[in-house]
Write a protein that holds these residues in place. Structure first.
Motif, PDB file in Angstrom:
ATOM      1  N   LEU A 136       5.026 -27.121  -9.324  1.00  0.00           N
ATOM      2  CA  LEU A 136       4.632 -26.012  -9.651  1.00  0.00           C
ATOM      3  C   LEU A 136       4.164 -25.804 -11.161  1.00  0.00           C
ATOM      4  O   LEU A 136       3.361 -24.749 -11.239  1.00  0.00           O
ATOM      5  N   PRO A 137       4.325 -26.557 -12.190  1.00  0.00           N
ATOM      6  CA  PRO A 137       3.780 -26.477 -13.513  1.00  0.00           C
ATOM      7  C   PRO A 137       2.157 -26.283 -13.234  1.00  0.00           C
ATOM      8  O   PRO A 137       1.517 -26.039 -14.207  1.00  0.00           O
ATOM      9  N   THR A 138       1.858 -27.132 -12.290  1.00  0.00           N
ATOM     10  CA  THR A 138       0.247 -27.260 -11.994  1.00  0.00           C
ATOM     11  C   THR A 138      -0.456 -25.767 -11.745  1.00  0.00           C
ATOM     12  O   THR A 138      -1.261 -25.401 -11.956  1.00  0.00           O
ATOM     13  N   ALA A 139       0.806 -24.817 -11.315  1.00  0.00           N
ATOM     14  CA  ALA A 139       0.363 -23.433 -10.748  1.00  0.00           C
ATOM     15  C   ALA A 139       0.868 -22.526 -11.685  1.00  0.00           C
ATOM     16  O   ALA A 139       0.244 -21.194 -11.998  1.00  0.00           O
ATOM     17  N   TRP A 189       6.621 -23.255 -19.747  1.00  0.00           N
ATOM     18  CA  TRP A 189       7.837 -24.034 -19.240  1.00  0.00           C
ATOM     19  C   TRP A 189       8.608 -23.371 -18.437  1.00  0.00           C
ATOM     20  O   TRP A 189       9.302 -24.049 -17.539  1.00  0.00           O
ATOM     21  N   ALA A 190       8.217 -22.060 -17.951  1.00  0.00           N
ATOM     22  CA  ALA A 190       8.862 -21.385 -16.944  1.00  0.00           C
ATOM     23  C   ALA A 190       8.607 -21.944 -15.440  1.00  0.00           C
ATOM     24  O   ALA A 190       9.311 -21.888 -14.560  1.00  0.00           O
ATOM     25  N   GLY A 191       7.544 -22.563 -15.540  1.00  0.00           N
ATOM     26  CA  GLY A 191       7.000 -23.246 -14.330  1.00  0.00           C
ATOM     27  C   GLY A 191       8.018 -24.436 -13.867  1.00  0.00           C
ATOM     28  O   GLY A 191       8.287 -24.957 -12.671  1.00  0.00           O
ATOM     29  N   ILE A 192       9.194 -25.074 -14.754  1.00  0.00           N
ATOM     30  CA  ILE A 192      10.021 -26.097 -14.517  1.00  0.00           C
ATOM     31  C   ILE A 192      11.160 -25.586 -14.070  1.00  0.00           C
ATOM     32  O   ILE A 192      12.200 -26.311 -13.685  1.00  0.00           O
ATOM     33  N   PRO A 236      -2.929 -31.296 -19.550  1.00  0.00           N
ATOM     34  CA  PRO A 236      -2.200 -30.629 -18.586  1.00  0.00           C
ATOM     35  C   PRO A 236      -2.233 -30.905 -17.282  1.00  0.00           C
ATOM     36  O   PRO A 236      -1.507 -30.982 -16.355  1.00  0.00           O
ATOM     37  N   HIS A 237      -3.620 -31.260 -17.060  1.00  0.00           N
ATOM     38  CA  HIS A 237      -3.907 -31.845 -15.447  1.00  0.00           C
ATOM     39  C   HIS A 237      -3.302 -33.105 -15.423  1.00  0.00           C
ATOM     40  O   HIS A 237      -2.847 -33.289 -14.164  1.00  0.00           O
ATOM     41  N   ARG A 238      -3.465 -34.166 -16.207  1.00  0.00           N
ATOM     42  CA  ARG A 238      -2.845 -35.129 -15.890  1.00  0.00           C
ATOM     43  C   ARG A 238      -1.361 -35.058 -15.968  1.00  0.00           C
ATOM     44  O   ARG A 238      -0.746 -35.814 -14.916  1.00  0.00           O
ATOM     45  N   TRP A 239      -0.813 -34.121 -16.621  1.00  0.00           N
ATOM     46  CA  TRP A 239       0.778 -34.248 -16.305  1.00  0.00           C
ATOM     47  C   TRP A 239       1.037 -33.417 -15.191  1.00  0.00           C
ATOM     48  O   TRP A 239       2.033 -33.828 -14.559  1.00  0.00           O
ATOM     49  N   GLY A 240       0.444 -32.711 -14.850  1.00  0.00           N
ATOM     50  CA  GLY A 240       0.332 -31.995 -13.448  1.00  0.00           C
ATOM     51  C   GLY A 240       0.422 -33.152 -12.141  1.00  0.00           C
ATOM     52  O   GLY A 240       1.390 -33.123 -11.435  1.00  0.00           O
ATOM     53  N   VAL A 241      -0.336 -34.190 -12.329  1.00  0.00           N
ATOM     54  CA  VAL A 241      -0.581 -35.121 -11.205  1.00  0.00           C
ATOM     55  C   VAL A 241       0.493 -35.992 -11.452  1.00  0.00           C
ATOM     56  O   VAL A 241       1.176 -36.458 -10.536  1.00  0.00           O
TER      57      VAL A 241
END
Length: 451
Positions: free
Chosen positions: A341-344, A348-351, A417-422
């Motif tokens: 979800l953090p990719t979308a 911090w709410a995504g986690i 952020p992109h690398r963290w999403g992956v």
């Protein structure tokens, strides 16, 4: 008061040992500044506690079956209080590490005695309630450890350790005053070579996992893994050679419910709690949150854990236990997959969905696990059976942290952020897959038992 004493003492002891496994983490910056040492040296302040707890848990469970639970419990509470006082007064990092080692040894003794004490003190519905409260307290301890460590560090890190002294003293007084004197439950001699080889196996495994998660596959890890395999072979040799004094009795190894509990304990700790250091790194590196803010976000999980255990725990009886295990594992899997979800969702709410779902899943499993660990187990073996399941939890979280660290190192996300999403997506798929596999294994064993 006498009826409540076993529950109060067990919950206090569990609260201490679990809270102090996490309470130091957030206070590390202030400790580093005060003692003028680097974070590399202070890492042992955390690791030595983990190693001592994991290494001695099963051997001390066997010892508690032979010495008596009350005797070991009282001695362990006194030892934990003294070790905490040493930490609070530590003039150097070396003394602090020694104090933390003492805390870890005492924590292993406490963990080895708390669940058998509840099992022996209550029956029927009262036992289900006691295990539910115990499970809720274990979740709350993690939350208090994360949050209070950050808050108390603002006042002074020594206060973090000093507060354990009166708590341990109060629990010691209650145990001496209200718990009945018990006699050794078992007269079998202690298999010292078996205990030493088992302790060496676990110590080498935990240290290898810590080094692997920090540095990757190096020659040091290879040497530690080789020594661990040799120690394991030695332990297996003594188990077969001396079945009458075996550290883990053969009858336990043939107990299907016990084996299932060991697998479930490792799986849900691997997934639900092994992901937390990686999430903490994401919150710090990608979102630039402060340690106190990170602690507050991560505390969503144990608070949900606490509420779930308290509400659902008393309703999970023996007939519903297998379904509770399967449901809890699948909820943990869903929470791990929610790491996508953090990719979308920005920030911090995504986690939060991942924290909430893993908290619910762990809260469903935790109250039912102690009863499963000691089902159809003789009173003389309940210390080692419960300790083995608790040791499986520690092994699961150590392996989970290492596996997640490998993913972080592989993608090297930094602040991207992109690398963290992956990275989080990969971690979620891996940990969620472990929970699904454990749920399928549990369901298959249940069908086999019914047939």
């Amino acid at each position: 008061m006498k009826h409540l004493a076993p529950l109060l003492v067990s919950c206090t002891a569990t609260f201490l040992l679990l809270a102090y496994s996490t309470i130091v983490t957030v206070a590390m910056p202030s400790i580093s500044a005060d003692l003028s040492v680097g974070f590399g040296a202070l890492q042992w302040v955390i690791d030595v506690y983990t190693i001592a707890l994991a290494v001695l848990l099963v051997p001390l469970g066997a010892v508690s079956d032979r010495l008596g639970r009350r005797t070991l419990l009282v001695g362990s509470l006194v030892a934990f209080g003294c070790a905490s006082l040493l930490c609070a007064l530590a003039p150097t990092s070396s003394v602090l590490v020694i104090g933390r080692c003492g805390q870890g040894v005492a924590a292993a003794s406490l963990f080895a005695t708390t669940l058998p004490l509840l099992e022996a003190s209550y029956s029927g519905a009262a036992k289900h309630r006691a295990f539910a409260i115990w499970g809720a307290v274990s979740g709350l301890a993690a939350a208090v450890g994360n949050v209070s460590g950050g808050l108390l560090a603002a006042v002074g890190w020594r206060l973090v350790f000093a507060l354990a002294v009166p708590i341990a003293a109060g629990a010691t007084w209650m145990a001496i005053k209200y718990l009945p004197n018990d006699r050794p439950l078992e007269r079998r001699r202690i298999d010292v070579p078996g205990m030493v080889s088992l302790s060496a196996t676990i110590a080498l495994l935990v240290i290898a996992t810590l080094v692997f998660s920090d540095r990757g596959l190096t020659w040091t890890v290879s040497v530690l893994a080789t020594l661990c395999a040799a120690a394991l072979i030695t332990f297996a040799h003594y188990q077969r050679r001396n079945p009458e004094t075996a550290v883990i009795p053969r009858v336990l190894m043939h107990n299907r419910t016990f084996r299932t509990a060991v697998v479930i304990a490792a799986a849900y700790y691997f997934a639900a709690f092994g992901i937390l250091p990686a999430i903490s790194s994401w919150l710090h590196d990608a979102l630039a949150l402060s340690p106190a803010q990170i602690a507050m976000v991560l505390s969503v999980q144990p608070l949900v854990f606490f509420a779930t255990s308290l509400l659902l725990g008393p309703r999970i009886g023996p007939t519903r236990r297998d379904r509770a295990f399967a449901a809890g594992l699948l909820l943990c899997a869903a929470g791990c997959l929610a790491l996508a979800l953090p990719t979308a969702v920005a920030g911090w709410a995504g986690i939060l969905p991942a924290m909430a779902l893993t908290g619910i899943g762990a809260g469903v499993i935790s109250p039912a696990l102690p009863a499963a660990a000691m089902q159809d187990v003789a009173p003389t073996q309940q210390g080692v059976s419960s300790s083995t399941v608790n040791a499986s939890r520690q092994f699961g979280i150590s392996l989970g942290v290492a596996a997640c660290a490998i993913s972080v190192r592989a993608f090297e996300p930094g602040s991207d952020p992109h690398r963290w999403g992956v990275t989080l997506l990969t971690i979620g798929a891996m940990t969620g897959g472990v929970c699904v596999a454990a749920a399928l294994t549990t369901s298959a064993r249940t069908r086999l038992r019914l047939n």
